[in-house]
Design an enzyme around this catalytic site. Sequence first.
Site, mmCIF file in Angstrom:
data_model
loop_
_atom_site.group_PDB
_atom_site.id
_atom_site.type_symbol
_atom_site.label_atom_id
_atom_site.label_comp_id
_atom_site.label_asym_id
_atom_site.label_seq_id
_atom_site.Cartn_x
_atom_site.Cartn_y
_atom_site.Cartn_z
ATOM 1 N N ASP A 90 -0.049 -8.851 2.317
ATOM 2 C CA ASP A 90 -1.107 -9.853 2.465
ATOM 3 C C ASP A 90 -0.548 -11.267 2.426
ATOM 4 O OD1 ASP A 90 -3.390 -7.993 2.497
ATOM 5 O OD2 ASP A 90 -2.602 -7.472 0.530
ATOM 6 N N LYS A 100 0.318 -7.615 -2.262
ATOM 7 C CA LYS A 100 -0.178 -6.487 -1.495
ATOM 8 C C LYS A 100 -1.409 -5.917 -2.196
ATOM 9 C CE LYS A 100 2.478 -3.289 0.080
ATOM 10 N NZ LYS A 100 1.618 -3.236 1.282
ATOM 11 N N GLY A 101 -2.102 -5.024 -1.494
ATOM 12 C CA GLY A 101 -3.232 -4.353 -2.126
ATOM 13 C C GLY A 101 -4.570 -4.714 -1.528
ATOM 14 N N GLY A 102 -4.538 -5.535 -0.458
ATOM 15 C CA GLY A 102 -5.788 -5.875 0.221
ATOM 16 C C GLY A 102 -6.515 -4.621 0.687
ATOM 17 N N GLU A 109 1.561 2.370 -2.838
ATOM 18 C CA GLU A 109 2.535 1.585 -2.063
ATOM 19 C C GLU A 109 3.709 1.162 -2.948
ATOM 20 O OE1 GLU A 109 -0.436 -0.409 1.253
ATOM 21 O OE2 GLU A 109 -0.166 -1.415 -0.649
HETATM 22 C C1 5RP Z 1 -2.805 -2.280 1.643
HETATM 23 C C2 5RP Z 1 -1.820 -3.380 1.828
HETATM 24 C C3 5RP Z 1 -1.584 -3.856 3.220
HETATM 25 O O1 5RP Z 1 -0.228 -3.738 3.526
HETATM 26 C C4 5RP Z 1 -1.996 -5.307 3.287
HETATM 27 O O2 5RP Z 1 -3.343 -5.429 2.857
HETATM 28 C C5 5RP Z 1 -1.859 -5.850 4.718
HETATM 29 O O3 5RP Z 1 -2.821 -5.276 5.541
HETATM 30 P P1 5RP Z 1 -2.852 -5.501 7.104
HETATM 31 O O4 5RP Z 1 -1.620 -4.906 7.682
HETATM 32 O O5 5RP Z 1 -4.106 -4.774 7.530
HETATM 33 O O6 5RP Z 1 -2.953 -6.977 7.377
HETATM 34 O O7 5RP Z 1 -1.215 -3.867 0.913
HETATM 35 O O8 5RP Z 1 -3.012 -2.012 0.271
#
Ligand code: 5RP
Length: 232
Positions: A90, A100-102, A109
Amino acid sequence: MSPSQDRDALKRMAALKAVEYVRDGMVVGLGTGSTARHVLELLGKRVSAGLAIRGVPTSEETADLARRAGIPLLSYEETWSIDVAIDGADQVDPQLNLIKGGGGALVREKIVAAAARQLIIVVDHAKLVPVLGNSYPLPVEVIPFGWPNTARRIEALGGKAVIRERRGRIFTTESGLYILDLHMGQIDDPAALEIQLNRIPGVVENGLFVGQTDLLIVGTQRGVEVQQAAKQ
Ligand code: 5RP
């Protein structure tokens, strides 16, 4: 092209570069999110063309996509020896520390990233920031039992911890946990905060990935940029 389509095209461009690092016989950690989806699709094409790999998925969504792309998977119960993990992020700071973690898969992960000999992070340029935090909240994955108390202890470190909801209900991760999104402004010392958060009873993991990235691949309007981490 809309700005989101444009960003998605940059993610795909970077994903195309990332899959070049995958070689025959490797065990590959498979991330979660829209960038990881591009990686899975592109890896699937290479598998159809004869590449022999096995994957370790970081979410059920990723496991489903990997199966559909024809990527054989290892089970959650075995000991993995992961050659390379490829995931999105993120936010990325100049030291290649991450939020991370969005997508709500941060515990898995982080386990996969820690098990990998090499962590490749794939982003579009809008994810690059001078300092982590600010407008982006830090996800913290917590045990449901007593979560409001855990939230208060987290807030004692600074900021406001907001329980993540989906469709009006508390969002539960695939590990059966809740996510508190911590709005705390600028994160000056991510290494210290990562440790402080994980010391709080009830916290399972947080979305700070400090010193874990080996290679950053960025999709930009000028093309793909690759940055190697300066590791001690
Ligand atoms: C999921 C994550 C993703 O890697 C992060 O949110 C980025 O997402 P995106 O590739 O859709 O932009 O950490 O938990």
